[in-house]
Design an enzyme around this catalytic site. Structure first.
Site, short mmCIF file in Angstrom:
data_model
loop_
_atom_site.label_atom_id
_atom_site.label_comp_id
_atom_site.label_asym_id
_atom_site.label_seq_id
_atom_site.Cartn_x
_atom_site.Cartn_y
_atom_site.Cartn_z
N CYS A 82 0.82 -1.21 0.00
CA CYS A 82 0.00 0.00 0.00
C CYS A 82 0.86 1.26 0.00
O CYS A 82 1.68 1.47 0.90
CB CYS A 82 -0.93 -0.01 1.22
SG CYS A 82 -1.88 1.51 1.41
N CYS A 86 0.34 3.33 3.24
CA CYS A 86 0.99 2.70 4.39
C CYS A 86 2.48 3.01 4.38
O CYS A 86 3.08 3.33 5.41
CB CYS A 86 0.78 1.19 4.39
SG CYS A 86 -0.84 0.63 4.96
N ASP A 133 -0.98 16.64 -0.78
CA ASP A 133 -1.19 15.88 -2.02
C ASP A 133 -0.09 16.26 -3.01
O ASP A 133 0.26 17.43 -3.14
CB ASP A 133 -2.57 16.23 -2.59
CG ASP A 133 -3.01 15.26 -3.67
OD1 ASP A 133 -2.36 15.23 -4.74
OD2 ASP A 133 -3.99 14.53 -3.46
N HIS A 147 -4.26 0.27 8.27
CA HIS A 147 -4.66 0.06 6.87
C HIS A 147 -6.13 -0.36 6.81
O HIS A 147 -6.47 -1.50 7.07
CB HIS A 147 -3.78 -1.00 6.19
CG HIS A 147 -4.18 -1.22 4.76
ND1 HIS A 147 -3.80 -0.37 3.76
CD2 HIS A 147 -4.97 -2.16 4.19
CE1 HIS A 147 -4.33 -0.79 2.62
NE2 HIS A 147 -5.03 -1.87 2.86
N ASN A 197 -13.26 9.36 -1.77
CA ASN A 197 -13.73 8.44 -2.80
C ASN A 197 -13.73 7.02 -2.23
O ASN A 197 -12.82 6.65 -1.50
CB ASN A 197 -12.82 8.51 -4.03
CG ASN A 197 -12.77 9.89 -4.64
OD1 ASN A 197 -13.74 10.63 -4.60
ND2 ASN A 197 -11.64 10.24 -5.19
N HIS A 226 -6.62 2.70 0.36
CA HIS A 226 -6.38 3.00 1.77
C HIS A 226 -7.26 4.20 2.07
O HIS A 226 -7.19 5.22 1.37
CB HIS A 226 -4.90 3.35 1.99
CG HIS A 226 -4.51 3.54 3.43
ND1 HIS A 226 -3.55 2.76 4.03
CD2 HIS A 226 -4.92 4.41 4.37
CE1 HIS A 226 -3.39 3.16 5.29
NE2 HIS A 226 -4.23 4.16 5.52
N HIS A 267 -8.78 7.48 2.79
CA HIS A 267 -8.18 8.81 2.86
C HIS A 267 -9.24 9.86 2.59
O HIS A 267 -10.19 9.64 1.86
CB HIS A 267 -7.00 8.95 1.91
CG HIS A 267 -7.29 8.68 0.46
ND1 HIS A 267 -7.50 7.42 -0.04
CD2 HIS A 267 -7.41 9.52 -0.59
CE1 HIS A 267 -7.72 7.48 -1.34
NE2 HIS A 267 -7.68 8.76 -1.70
N HIS A 311 -9.55 13.81 1.38
CA HIS A 311 -8.93 14.99 0.81
C HIS A 311 -9.52 16.21 1.51
O HIS A 311 -10.74 16.30 1.68
CB HIS A 311 -9.24 15.12 -0.68
CG HIS A 311 -8.66 14.05 -1.53
ND1 HIS A 311 -7.50 14.23 -2.25
CD2 HIS A 311 -9.09 12.79 -1.81
CE1 HIS A 311 -7.24 13.13 -2.93
NE2 HIS A 311 -8.19 12.24 -2.68
#
Length: 124
Positions: A12, A15, A38, A54, A98, A109, A111, A113
Site C-alpha cells: 500500500c 501505508c 497531495d 490500513h 472516494n 487505503h 483517505h 482529501h
C-alpha cells in the site's frame, strides 16, 4: 479485525508514506493519524488525512472506528486553517473521500482529501 484491515500493508502506497518509507510533506501526525500534502494538488490548500491503520476504504468502517473518524473530522478544520484556508463562513474548505471503483478511489487505503483556498480551483 477484518481480514482487509491490518496494521500495515506492504503493498500500500499510503501505508509506506505513513511509515516514512516514501517521502512526503507532513502536515500532522500522531499515533493514529497521518496527514500530508497531495503531490498533485487540485487547490491552493490540498492535503490528505489517513489512518495509520490500513483500512481499504469507507466501506470497511465499523462502529469500532467511530472515534478515529470523529478525530479526523474535528482535526480537519484546524489543519485547514493552519494550512491557509480562510475562516468560515466566507472562507472554508471541501472534504472528499472516494470509495470503491465507482467512487473513483485510486489508492485502496481510506483517505480524506481536504481542499481549499482562493478560487478558481473548481474541479471534480
Amino acid at each position: 479485525m477484518s481480514a482487509l484491515i491490518r496494521e500495515f500493508d506492504a503493498h500500500c502506497l499510503f501505508c509506506k508514506i505513513a511509515a516514512g518509507q516514501i517521502p512526503s510533506k507532513i502536515v500532522y501526525q500522531d499515533d493514529e493519524l497521518f496527514v500530508f500534502h497531495d503531490i498533485h494538488p487540485w487547490a491552493p490548500v490540498h492535503f490528505l488525512m489517513i489512518p495509520k491503520l490500513h483500512i481499504p476504504s469507507m466501506a470497511q468502517l465499523g462502529p469500532e472506528h467511530a472515534g478515529l473518524m470523529g478525530r479526523m473530522m474535528v482535526l480537519a478544520p484546524q489543519l485547514a486553517l493552519q494550512q491557509g484556508c480562510s475562516p468560515y463562513p466566507d472562507g472554508g474548505f471541501r472534504m472528499l473521500s472516494n470509495t470503491g471503483a465507482e467512487g473513483r478511489q485510486e489508492v485502496q487505503h481510506l483517505h480524506v482529501h481536504v481542499m481549499g483556498g482562493p478560487r478558481p480551483w473548481l474541479r471534480g
